[in-house]
Write an enzyme that holds these catalytic residues in place. Structure first.
Site, short mmCIF file in Angstrom:
data_model
loop_
_atom_site.label_atom_id
_atom_site.label_comp_id
_atom_site.label_asym_id
_atom_site.label_seq_id
_atom_site.Cartn_x
_atom_site.Cartn_y
_atom_site.Cartn_z
N TYR A 1 0.81 -1.22 0.00
CA TYR A 1 0.00 0.00 0.00
C TYR A 1 0.84 1.26 0.00
CZ TYR A 1 -3.92 -3.00 0.54
OH TYR A 1 -4.86 -3.95 0.28
N LEU A 2 0.41 2.22 -0.82
CA LEU A 2 0.99 3.57 -0.82
C LEU A 2 0.15 4.49 0.06
CD1 LEU A 2 1.66 3.57 -4.65
CD2 LEU A 2 3.43 3.59 -2.88
#
Lengths: 155, 155
Positions: free
Chosen positions: A29-30
């Site tokens: 995840y960013l």
């Protein structure tokens, strides 16, 4: 606006294992906020960038873009929050529905969840006997949540 | 890994205005952390999703993907952190370099910065006389920072 309408359940027993074959998924995840999660996923030689909005009941905005697999790998290793989510996804067809069963590994080993995508919010569905408790909307089971609060640490 | 090598300066005076034409940019963020910013940008009828990593000196990992303009507009209006960044970008060629000059509007009105992309870190560049103080690496001037800490609120 593209949306996903999805319900999520725990899985009990092994009755589902003979019904599909698994494929390894690596994802990270960013952004992990419920209002705007940004996921990078690598499945075999395909990379994807997926943006999801806030879930309202069983419905959630979802935008997905294919990206080069080598860049997905770099994003996972160098930019995404660590640790990554590692799981095997099984696709099982049952009563005209496609179930996606995720068996997690690493810090989330022991967790197995099944998701089914629906065409409308109040669609009636037949639950196979290996489907357990419903966990739709429980934020602990969001893959994005499992990065910082993995299943192995739940009390 | 694709990288951008970039220096950023404040702009003084109006000597640059006659040298290029401006184009309106709308952009917003799905993640504003310096380690992994995710930007949505809409320029005319083109949409872009851009991921940047942590800046190391003047160098920063950057991945950019074109996305449908209508989806970029939805992401900006419905999912991105608010307020959005609104600016006009001017492209000015000077001494074999391309300067991108951003004149901000809204909560960031009054701020004008010029960026130049380099081929290598220690490239010598000739500075036009409308270039002022260098602000490379100053996180206040990151567009991602200007969402929550706009120029109008600086003391």
């Amino acid at each position: 606006m593209p949306v996903e309408i999805e319900r999520k359940f725990l899985v009990r027993g092994d009755g589902w294992r003979a019904l599909g074959t698994g494929m390894p998924y690596r994802q990270g995840y960013l952004s992990t906020t419920p209002e705007r999660s940004v996921r990078v996923r690598l499945v075999r030689n395909k990379g994807y960038l997926t943006i999801k909005g806030l879930a309202v009941g069983v419905t959630r905005a979802e935008y997905e873009y294919e990206i080069p697999a080598d860049e997905a790998g770099e994003l996972l290793d160098k930019l995404c929050e660590q640790p990554l989510i590692e799981k095997t996804r099984y696709r099982v067809e049952c009563n005209n529905l496609t179930w996606e069963i995720d068996e997690f590994a690493g810090d989330n080993a022991g967790l197995i969840v099944a998701e089914v995508e629906l065409e409308k919010e109040h669609q009636a569905i037949a639950l196979p006997d290996w489907i357990g408790q419903e966990v739709t909307g429980d934020p602990r089971y969001y893959n994005a949540s499992l990065v910082s609060n993995p299943y192995s640490q739940w009390t």
